[in-house]
Design an enzyme around this catalytic site. Structure first.
Site, mmCIF file in Angstrom:
data_model
loop_
_atom_site.group_PDB
_atom_site.id
_atom_site.type_symbol
_atom_site.label_atom_id
_atom_site.label_comp_id
_atom_site.label_asym_id
_atom_site.label_seq_id
_atom_site.Cartn_x
_atom_site.Cartn_y
_atom_site.Cartn_z
ATOM 1 N N LYS A 152 0.816 -1.223 0.000
ATOM 2 C CA LYS A 152 0.000 0.000 0.000
ATOM 3 C C LYS A 152 0.851 1.274 0.000
ATOM 4 O O LYS A 152 0.479 2.263 -0.627
ATOM 5 C CB LYS A 152 -0.966 -0.006 1.185
ATOM 6 C CG LYS A 152 -2.040 -1.086 1.049
ATOM 7 C CD LYS A 152 -3.010 -1.036 2.214
ATOM 8 C CE LYS A 152 -3.959 -2.225 2.160
ATOM 9 N NZ LYS A 152 -4.933 -2.204 3.265
ATOM 10 N N ALA A 205 -1.538 1.435 15.983
ATOM 11 C CA ALA A 205 -1.647 2.735 15.313
ATOM 12 C C ALA A 205 -0.450 3.023 14.404
ATOM 13 O O ALA A 205 -0.513 3.913 13.567
ATOM 14 C CB ALA A 205 -1.783 3.837 16.358
ATOM 15 N N ASP A 222 -9.771 2.334 3.168
ATOM 16 C CA ASP A 222 -9.757 1.543 4.417
ATOM 17 C C ASP A 222 -10.423 2.291 5.581
ATOM 18 O O ASP A 222 -11.249 1.721 6.305
ATOM 19 C CB ASP A 222 -8.316 1.191 4.811
ATOM 20 C CG ASP A 222 -7.771 0.012 4.018
ATOM 21 O OD1 ASP A 222 -8.567 -0.776 3.478
ATOM 22 O OD2 ASP A 222 -6.530 -0.115 3.931
HETATM 23 P P1 NAP Z 1 1.428 -3.424 9.087
HETATM 24 O O1 NAP Z 1 1.575 -2.152 8.355
HETATM 25 O O2 NAP Z 1 2.473 -4.476 8.963
HETATM 26 O O3 NAP Z 1 1.258 -3.021 10.648
HETATM 27 C C1 NAP Z 1 1.308 -3.981 11.635
HETATM 28 C C2 NAP Z 1 0.931 -3.349 12.980
HETATM 29 O O4 NAP Z 1 0.862 -4.409 13.929
HETATM 30 C C3 NAP Z 1 1.974 -2.359 13.516
HETATM 31 O O5 NAP Z 1 1.316 -1.363 14.266
HETATM 32 C C4 NAP Z 1 2.844 -3.243 14.409
HETATM 33 O O6 NAP Z 1 3.496 -2.528 15.444
HETATM 34 C C5 NAP Z 1 1.775 -4.135 15.004
HETATM 35 N N1 NAP Z 1 2.308 -5.393 15.511
HETATM 36 C C6 NAP Z 1 2.868 -6.384 14.797
HETATM 37 N N2 NAP Z 1 3.208 -7.405 15.628
HETATM 38 C C7 NAP Z 1 2.854 -7.016 16.880
HETATM 39 C C8 NAP Z 1 2.952 -7.621 18.161
HETATM 40 N N3 NAP Z 1 3.460 -8.844 18.312
HETATM 41 N N4 NAP Z 1 2.463 -6.955 19.232
HETATM 42 C C9 NAP Z 1 1.921 -5.738 19.090
HETATM 43 N N5 NAP Z 1 1.812 -5.087 17.893
HETATM 44 C C10 NAP Z 1 2.281 -5.731 16.805
HETATM 45 O O7 NAP Z 1 0.064 -4.156 8.697
HETATM 46 P P2 NAP Z 1 -1.281 -3.480 8.144
HETATM 47 O O8 NAP Z 1 -1.266 -3.437 6.676
HETATM 48 O O9 NAP Z 1 -1.546 -2.218 8.897
HETATM 49 O O10 NAP Z 1 -2.363 -4.592 8.556
HETATM 50 C C11 NAP Z 1 -2.680 -4.795 9.930
HETATM 51 C C12 NAP Z 1 -3.925 -5.671 10.039
HETATM 52 O O11 NAP Z 1 -5.058 -4.989 9.524
HETATM 53 C C13 NAP Z 1 -3.818 -6.996 9.270
HETATM 54 O O12 NAP Z 1 -4.219 -8.033 10.123
HETATM 55 C C14 NAP Z 1 -4.816 -6.845 8.149
HETATM 56 O O13 NAP Z 1 -5.444 -8.078 7.804
HETATM 57 C C15 NAP Z 1 -5.835 -5.889 8.762
HETATM 58 N N6 NAP Z 1 -6.568 -5.147 7.723
HETATM 59 C C16 NAP Z 1 -7.874 -5.461 7.548
HETATM 60 C C17 NAP Z 1 -8.608 -4.793 6.596
HETATM 61 C C18 NAP Z 1 -10.050 -5.134 6.407
HETATM 62 O O14 NAP Z 1 -10.636 -4.720 5.397
HETATM 63 N N7 NAP Z 1 -10.670 -5.828 7.338
HETATM 64 C C19 NAP Z 1 -8.010 -3.807 5.790
HETATM 65 C C20 NAP Z 1 -6.653 -3.505 5.994
HETATM 66 C C21 NAP Z 1 -5.932 -4.194 6.969
HETATM 67 P P3 NAP Z 1 4.930 -1.833 15.205
HETATM 68 O O15 NAP Z 1 4.642 -0.493 14.573
HETATM 69 O O16 NAP Z 1 5.527 -1.722 16.550
HETATM 70 O O17 NAP Z 1 5.706 -2.747 14.285
#
Ligand code: NAP
Length: 308
Positions: free
Chosen positions: A87, A149, A123
């Site tokens: 993205k 966040a 989103d």
């Molecule tokens: P991303 O950019 O990789 O962000 C991951 C987030 O999770 C970061 O804030 C990260 O923290 C945190 N994190 C990862 N491992 C962790 C842990 N063990 N403990 C605490 N925090 C942790 O991923 P993303 O694209 O934002 O996606 C995140 C989620 O949103 C995914 O599960 C995705 O399926 C979901 N999503 C759903 C939709 C929908 O339509 N339902 C749409 C978009 C995304 P740090 O900053 O510290 O690394």
């Protein structure tokens, strides 16, 4: 499930897409992309709307993303959705992005217009619609605790909360500095004459139990936007005893089972929903951007329900 195409299928001219019946004119880019449920409901929407086009999955590794985006117009595509981990790369690849996508730092919807790539992010608005539908409330009336966040989805949701000026926003992130930087950006949207007592309307905390306890005791809605959740081995993000019956809990994660977060929250009597509603609404908003007409939401919802 339909076939998964490759970035090379696109960059080699895209003939394979035009030869399909109906021809592929929309797609989702991702790595991995096999889990994506978007084709199920977008293809149902295209059929219902009488549009002679198919929506396909294309596996695009990050190193091929820029070339793949550039190849979309030449391969006859009208647009694309973008999922993990592309993205932010999509924002860099498009010729123009709308204000909301720029502030979110990411693009999940691309439109091809006159050979140019235009970027949008649905989103945050999709999440907002899902919250209204699941809990019959608007973000603007809520005190929100946002877990994750610092991630792409978390940032987009935080920008949405700021756009709707929710009552209070607590940004929770493992890497606290990322949440602090975001809070500083969003702070102007939360400066107002609303009288909520002495605490700032935007707060930043880590995952420490005492901070979480304090913030959850003053929250209405908890949103999980971390990537933690569906594996049974995942540690709990929030200790189960901190959930209370007055909370609404929304997990953006979706899959075949219930996440531990939602299990613990439901056991405490909280109202819960998973990310399928957000998926549906972000996709419906993409459809509306591509075709400038209302999406057949009931058809899409039914198709997603059958695919889930
Ligand atoms: P991303 O950019 O990789 O962000 C991951 C987030 O999770 C970061 O804030 C990260 O923290 C945190 N994190 C990862 N491992 C962790 C842990 N063990 N403990 C605490 N925090 C942790 O991923 P993303 O694209 O934002 O996606 C995140 C989620 O949103 C995914 O599960 C995705 O399926 C979901 N999503 C759903 C939709 C929908 O339509 N339902 C749409 C978009 C995304 P740090 O900053 O510290 O690394």
């Amino acid at each position: 499930m339909s076939a998964i195409f490759s970035a090379d299928d696109l960059t080699s001219g895209g003939g394979v897409f035009s030869r399909l019946r109906p021809p592929a004119r929309l797609c989702v880019f991702g790595a991995p992309v096999d889990h994506s449920k978007s084709p199920a409901f977008q293809n149902a929407a295209l059929v219902a709307a009488g549009i002679d086009a198919a929506y396909v999955r294309i596996h695009v590794p990050p190193e091929k993303a820029a070339a793949a985006f550039r190849a979309l117009p030449g391969a006859g595509f009208l647009g694309a959705n973008v999922t993990i981990p592309l993205k932010a790369a999509a924002l860099a690849a498009v010729d123009e992005a709308d204000d909301y996508a720029r502030r979110s730092g990411s693009v999940n919807t691309v439109v091809v217009r006159d050979g140019l790539l235009l970027g949008f992010n649905t989103d945050g608005p999709g999440l907002s619609r899902a919250i209204r539908e699941e809990f019959s409330v608007d973000l603007r009336d809520l005190r929100v605790v946002l877990l994750g966040a610092g991630g792409g989805a978390g940032r987009a949701i935080a920008v949405q909360c700021a756009a709707e000026s929710c009552e209070r926003l607590v940004l929770v992130n493992r890497t606290v500095e990322k949440a602090r930087a975001l809070a500083a950006e969003l702070a102007p949207a939360f400066r107002s004459d609303r009288l909520l007592g002495p605490t700032d309307r935007v707060q930043v905390i880590g995952f420490g139990e005492s901070e979480l306890r304090e913030q959850l005791s003053r929250a209405d809605l908890v949103i999980n936007a971390t990537s933690v959740g569906m594996r049974r081995t995942d540690p709990p993000l929030i200790p189960a005893p901190l959930f209370t019956p007055n909370l609404m809990v929304y997990d953006t994660v979706y899959g075949s089972g219930t996440s531990r977060l939602l299990e613990d929250a439901a056991a405490a009597g909280a109202r819960c929903a998973n990310g399928l509603g957000m998926l549906l609404h972000q996709g419906a908003l993409s459809f509306e951007i591509w075709f400038d007409r209302p999406a057949p939401l009931d058809v899409m919802r039914r198709a997603l329900g059958e695919a889930a």
